[in-house]
Design an enzyme around this catalytic site. Structure first.
Site, PDB file in Angstrom:
ATOM      1  N   SER A 167      20.623 -16.070   5.773  1.00  0.00           N
ATOM      2  CA  SER A 167      21.083 -17.367   5.282  1.00  0.00           C
ATOM      3  C   SER A 167      21.121 -18.343   6.446  1.00  0.00           C
ATOM      4  CB  SER A 167      22.477 -17.245   4.674  1.00  0.00           C
ATOM      5  OG  SER A 167      23.462 -17.266   5.689  1.00  0.00           O
ATOM      6  N   GLU A 219      18.465 -12.293   1.218  1.00  0.00           N
ATOM      7  CA  GLU A 219      19.183 -12.723   2.425  1.00  0.00           C
ATOM      8  C   GLU A 219      20.199 -11.649   2.803  1.00  0.00           C
ATOM      9  OE1 GLU A 219      20.964 -16.494   1.555  1.00  0.00           O
ATOM     10  OE2 GLU A 219      19.130 -17.601   1.978  1.00  0.00           O
TER      11      GLU A 219
END
Length: 349
Positions: A261, A235
């Protein structure tokens, strides 16, 4: 595959313990009845899941996860299915990162079952899909009101959605021929064309942002962070947070073959496929190239001639893998494109 309301409960609340206990009972009952995941995770179930994700404004990661789960269970699902359902389902919930509220607020306002009932009433859910309880979706939602309560504004009424269409768009173009994923609602500039600022990793990009080297109008490229290149498709939380902190959230684009995210905001495009490690076009971008992100037309484009692109492709050499032994080396060798869920067992069966 989970009980109603369980996904939005606060972890420390007493009802979570009750839900866990009830989940155990339901699981034992499912085992006794031999109610199997393959009976629940059908094509209809995946279409329902996509519709709910769109309605609540869920994370881009849902795309990757649903593709992977469908591959594991043997149900055909593609990126195009997300785009088809997005066009029909409005965003009903005013949730962060682009909205006001958090998951526990949604829970108090009626939770996922309330959203599902609204979709069911409009023919946007398959009510006959089976659930882990042994009941169908329609049976589970029978006592849920058709419209949300008037004393809350977390869940919007059907005639006043937050956005008329879903927020997770599939972008394609010469920069992502297999597709890429972007949250397109809540951004102030749905179209941006600017010079590429190219980084070979998350860390080098973060350092440049913190050093003030990124300007409004730039389009950041973070590559070699895909399933094979990462390996593991990290992420890009630090760079996106730093962009917001620098006050550039509405004026800078970011494109990566990695992930984001659920808290990411702005004109950011992830899951670019093919990824850089396998020679996708994202690997061929040079510093200063003109890049276009066009959410309205779902376009991700490197603005150079086809001849120039092919010349660069012919000269490109894959970098050495970051790992040559161990589980990460094996993973990088086996893992598929993010466009089909970044799974490791394609071609094994």
């Amino acid at each position: 595959m989970s009980l109603p309301y369980s996904s939005t409960m606060a972890a420390e609340d007493a009802e979570k313990a009750d839900s866990a206990a009830e989940s155990a009972k339901v699981l034992v009952a499912a085992i006794r009845k031999q109610l199997l995941p393959s009976q629940i995770l059908t094509r209809k179930a995946f279409e329902n899941a996509i519709a709910v994700i769109m309605a609540v404004g869920g994370s881009t990661n849902a795309v990757l996860h649903l593709l992977a789960i469908s591959n594991a269970i043997g149900v055909e699902l593609s990126l195009d299915d997300f785009e088809t359902i997005r066009a029909k389902v409005p965003v009903l919930c005013d949730l962060k990162p682009s909205g006001k509220y958090v998951a526990t607020d949604l829970h108090k306002a009626g939770g996922i079952p309330q959203v599902m009932k609204m979709l069911l009433e409009r023919g946007l859910l398959h009510g006959d899909a089976l659930t882990i309880t042994g009941k169908t979706v329609a049976e589970l939602l029978a006592d849920i009101p058709a419209e949300p309560r008037a004393d809350q504004d977390v869940i919007r009424p059907w005639n006043n959605p937050l956005y008329a269409q879903g927020h997770l768009a599939i972008l394609k173009g010469n920069l992502a021929t297999e597709g890429a994923v972007a949250k397109i609602t809540g951004v102030k500039k749905p179209q941006i064309t600017g010079p590429a600022r190219v980084f070979e990793s998350e860390e080098t990009c973060l350092a440049a942002i913190l050093a003030g080297k990124i300007q409004a109008g730039d389009v950041i490229i973070i590559r070699y962070e895909g399933p094979k290149g990462g390996p593991g498709m990290r992420e890009m939380l630090a760079p996106t947070s730093a962009i917001i902190g620098a006050g550039l959230g509405d004026s800078v684009g970011l494109i990566t073959d990695g992930r984001f995210s659920g808290g990411t905001y702005g004109m950011v495009v992830g899951h670019v496929a093919p990824e850089a490690q396998v020679g996708g076009t994202i690997a061929l971008v040079n510093e200063g190239d003109s890049i276009t992100i066009d959410a309205n037309n779902r376009l991700l484009q490197l603005n150079i001639s086809e001849a120039e692109l092919e010349q660069r492709r012919a000269l490109w050499q894959p970098p050495k893998p970051r790992y040559t032994k161990g589980v990460l080396a094996k993973y990088a060798k086996l893992v598929s494109s993010s466009s089909v869920g970044a799974v490791t067992d394609l071609g094994l069966g």
